[in-house]
Design a protein around this motif. Structure first.
Motif, PDB file in Angstrom:
ATOM      1  N   SER A  43      15.613 -66.539 -35.049  1.00 21.89           N
ATOM      2  CA  SER A  43      16.749 -66.148 -35.728  1.00 21.89           C
ATOM      3  C   SER A  43      16.965 -64.720 -36.005  1.00 21.89           C
ATOM      4  O   SER A  43      15.926 -63.877 -35.831  1.00 21.89           O
ATOM      5  N   VAL A  70      21.372 -68.045 -29.571  1.00 28.30           N
ATOM      6  CA  VAL A  70      20.538 -67.363 -30.532  1.00 28.30           C
ATOM      7  C   VAL A  70      21.040 -67.514 -32.030  1.00 28.30           C
ATOM      8  O   VAL A  70      22.140 -67.022 -32.331  1.00 28.30           O
ATOM      9  N   PRO A  71      20.470 -68.105 -32.868  1.00 21.74           N
ATOM     10  CA  PRO A  71      20.828 -68.136 -34.515  1.00 21.74           C
ATOM     11  C   PRO A  71      21.168 -66.896 -34.984  1.00 21.74           C
ATOM     12  O   PRO A  71      20.091 -65.881 -35.263  1.00 21.74           O
ATOM     13  N   VAL A  72      22.269 -66.517 -35.647  1.00 19.65           N
ATOM     14  CA  VAL A  72      22.612 -65.429 -36.458  1.00 19.65           C
ATOM     15  C   VAL A  72      23.319 -65.491 -37.620  1.00 19.65           C
ATOM     16  O   VAL A  72      24.346 -66.497 -37.708  1.00 19.65           O
TER      17      VAL A  72
END
Length: 122
Positions: A43, A70-72
């Motif tokens: 993350s 992609v976790p953001v």
């Protein structure tokens, strides 16, 4: 091994274009110098100082090829008197074989003042 990679940069104006450009440049440099690919990233957390509200800097990740999943997340930085203004900070959590002392943190523009001991390493 899971490691945190720090990054920080500053902008001159509270404008979306500059915020996204500087964030993208910082994120790309963090990935390159640490040999990180998007699938290694758990993350990315991004904070901004209270004087920056023209854009979500997380949007910059979507401008990077291959970073779609992609976790953001964005959040405000706490307001501390005398702190560096117009600053964007990043904490990227990655899977890597690098040792803690081998991780290269990236500080650009006026943000080099935050951690000159780490900025000199890059």
């Amino acid at each position: 091994m899971i490691r945190g990679i720090r990054g920080a940069t500053t902008v001159q104006k509270n404008e979306e274009k500059e915020m996204l450009e500087e964030t993208k440049k910082m994120i790309e440099q963090m990935a390159v110098v640490n040999q990180v690919s998007p699938d290694q990233i758990a993350s990315v957390l991004i904070s901004v100082t209270p004087d920056l509200d023209a854009a979500f800097p997380a949007k910059a990740l979507r401008l990077i090829n291959g970073w779609k999943y992609v976790p953001v997340m964005c959040m405000p930085e706490i307001s501390v008197p005398g702190s560096l203004p117009q600053c964007i900070r990043v904490m990227m959590t990655v899977n890597t074989e690098l040792g803690q002392e081998e991780v290269e943190h990236v500080y650009l523009n006026e943000a080099v003042k935050l951690r000159p001991d780490l900025a000199d390493k890059a």
